[in-house]
Design a protein around this motif. Sequence first.
Motif, mmCIF file in Angstrom:
data_model
loop_
_atom_site.group_PDB
_atom_site.id
_atom_site.type_symbol
_atom_site.label_atom_id
_atom_site.label_comp_id
_atom_site.label_asym_id
_atom_site.label_seq_id
_atom_site.Cartn_x
_atom_site.Cartn_y
_atom_site.Cartn_z
ATOM 1 N N MET A 1 -4.326 5.002 -26.362
ATOM 2 C CA MET A 1 -3.952 6.233 -25.702
ATOM 3 C C MET A 1 -2.777 5.966 -24.787
ATOM 4 S SD MET A 1 -7.534 8.014 -24.815
ATOM 5 C CE MET A 1 -8.940 7.564 -25.776
ATOM 6 N N SER A 2 -1.955 6.946 -24.633
ATOM 7 C CA SER A 2 -0.802 6.749 -23.780
ATOM 8 C C SER A 2 -0.812 7.751 -22.640
ATOM 9 C CB SER A 2 0.485 6.898 -24.599
ATOM 10 O OG SER A 2 0.593 8.216 -25.068
ATOM 11 N N ASN A 3 -0.077 7.421 -21.623
ATOM 12 C CA ASN A 3 0.032 8.318 -20.481
ATOM 13 C C ASN A 3 1.324 9.117 -20.588
ATOM 14 O OD1 ASN A 3 -2.336 7.405 -19.295
ATOM 15 N ND2 ASN A 3 -1.287 5.732 -18.281
ATOM 16 N N ILE A 4 1.243 10.392 -20.278
ATOM 17 C CA ILE A 4 2.394 11.289 -20.323
ATOM 18 C C ILE A 4 2.466 12.018 -18.995
ATOM 19 C CG2 ILE A 4 3.388 13.313 -21.461
ATOM 20 C CD1 ILE A 4 1.851 12.498 -23.967
ATOM 21 N N GLN A 5 3.668 12.108 -18.440
ATOM 22 C CA GLN A 5 3.829 12.868 -17.199
ATOM 23 C C GLN A 5 4.190 14.296 -17.551
ATOM 24 O OE1 GLN A 5 6.677 10.900 -14.703
ATOM 25 N NE2 GLN A 5 5.091 9.691 -13.727
ATOM 26 N N ASP A 6 3.494 15.240 -16.911
ATOM 27 C CA ASP A 6 3.847 16.635 -17.132
ATOM 28 C C ASP A 6 4.827 17.088 -16.065
ATOM 29 O OD1 ASP A 6 2.351 17.151 -14.844
ATOM 30 O OD2 ASP A 6 0.647 17.982 -15.923
ATOM 31 N N SER A 7 5.179 18.359 -16.074
ATOM 32 C CA SER A 7 6.203 18.863 -15.157
ATOM 33 C C SER A 7 5.788 18.789 -13.701
ATOM 34 C CB SER A 7 6.568 20.306 -15.527
ATOM 35 O OG SER A 7 5.407 21.118 -15.435
ATOM 36 N N VAL B 1 -0.002 12.432 -14.112
ATOM 37 C CA VAL B 1 -0.154 11.624 -15.312
ATOM 38 C C VAL B 1 -1.348 12.154 -16.101
ATOM 39 C CG1 VAL B 1 -0.609 9.314 -16.195
ATOM 40 C CG2 VAL B 1 0.836 9.610 -14.178
ATOM 41 N N THR B 2 -1.097 12.479 -17.359
ATOM 42 C CA THR B 2 -2.175 12.956 -18.213
ATOM 43 C C THR B 2 -2.371 11.961 -19.350
ATOM 44 O OG1 THR B 2 -0.640 14.251 -19.533
ATOM 45 C CG2 THR B 2 -1.712 15.382 -17.706
#
Length: 113
Positions: free
Chosen positions: A1-7, A11-12
């Motif tokens: 799983m990877s971490n993604i930054q939203d606006s 960190v999601t």
Amino acid sequence: MSNIQDSNMQVTEERIRQHPRNVLEHGAGIVGTSVMQDPNLHVIAKTIYSYLCAYGDTDCLPRDQICYDLNINKNTYAKYMKQLVDCGYITRIQTRDENNNFYRNIYEINSEV
């Protein structure tokens, strides 16, 4: 799983869900993760292997159908099937007719490598 930054700079965590219906209701197979993680196998070899595993215990899968479904030509198929055989994931059995002439190859998926 990877971490993604939203606006909002939070960190999601990315997730993939497998739907229990639709694509799986027509059948599914088991693919060993060790095959998928083998750095010596080309992605096309992994694709062919996965395709064969998806059909499980099917008695016969014509090469032409496999090539058509995977959108590859016979030379590509032969090259990467050979890689699977050389790595021990597939066994090639050459069959002969009643006159002892070559008839066809049968390929078996090896469960132990």
